[in-house]
Design a protein around this motif. Structure first.
Motif, PDB file in Angstrom:
ATOM      1  N   GLU A 188      -4.602  -5.673  -8.176  1.00 33.50           N
ATOM      2  CA  GLU A 188      -3.692  -5.404  -7.063  1.00 33.50           C
ATOM      3  C   GLU A 188      -2.303  -5.973  -7.333  1.00 33.50           C
ATOM      4  O   GLU A 188      -2.089  -7.174  -7.248  1.00 33.50           O
ATOM      5  N   GLU A 212       1.099  -0.523  -6.704  1.00 34.69           N
ATOM      6  CA  GLU A 212       0.323   0.297  -5.771  1.00 34.69           C
ATOM      7  C   GLU A 212       1.244   1.125  -4.879  1.00 34.69           C
ATOM      8  O   GLU A 212       0.967   2.298  -4.616  1.00 34.69           O
ATOM      9  N   ASP A 213       2.343   0.514  -4.423  1.00 34.98           N
ATOM     10  CA  ASP A 213       3.308   1.252  -3.594  1.00 34.98           C
ATOM     11  C   ASP A 213       3.928   2.404  -4.376  1.00 34.98           C
ATOM     12  O   ASP A 213       4.087   3.503  -3.850  1.00 34.98           O
ATOM     13  N   LYS A 247       1.216  -5.245  -5.740  1.00 35.21           N
ATOM     14  CA  LYS A 247       1.728  -4.511  -4.581  1.00 35.21           C
ATOM     15  C   LYS A 247       2.774  -3.460  -4.951  1.00 35.21           C
ATOM     16  O   LYS A 247       2.680  -2.323  -4.510  1.00 35.21           O
TER      17      LYS A 247
END
Length: 144
Positions: free
Chosen positions: A125, A130-131, A127
């Motif tokens: 993960e 992933e965004d 961020k």
């Protein structure tokens, strides 16, 4: 266990894709990326492939930028050296080389961890990653 069209498990192919940039396999890596994006149907495998691709591109871009400053200093040193001068700034060059090595080590660690997580179909993960994938990649609109 879900298999790919190559006959190997989805998890193993994802791990191979994560590891291939570490072993100098740019052609192999991009070949596998194209294969997965064009031929495979597994959405998790495609997203993992895109995550790996983004990490490789971001690290390559960072490395290119970090190598640029010492290269400019070297060019200036060569030009000044024609006139028997010296324009070498070791501290700045060493600082940029160290930052480049940090990027390389970080890329290696992230790709190794990602390859291990592939066997549990888990994600690392990050961020921003992933965004980016959520914003720019829509695999649900493909033909079924």
């Amino acid at each position: 266990m879900e298999k790919t069209k190559l006959g190997i498990s989805v998890k193993l192919l994802a791990a191979i894709i994560c590891l291939s940039p570490l072993f100098g396999g740019s052609v192999v890596f991009f070949g596998l990326v194209l294969y997965v994006l064009l031929m495979e149907k597994n959405e998790w495998l495609k997203k993992m492939t895109i995550r790996t691709l983004v990490i490789v591109f971001v690290c390559a871009a960072a490395s290119t930028v970090l190598d640029f400053v010492p290269s400019i200093i070297s060019v200036m040193n060569s030009i000044v050296g024609i006139f028997r001068g010296n324009f070498h700034i070791p501290f700045v060059s060493d600082l940029f080389y160290a930052a480049d090595h940090i990027v390389s080590v970080a890329r290696t660690i992230v790709l190794l961890v990602m390859s291990l997580k592939c066997f549990t179909e888990d994600n690392v993960e990050i961020k921003q990653l992933e965004d980016f994938v959520a914003k720019h990649v829509d695999l649900s609109s493909e033909e079924k």
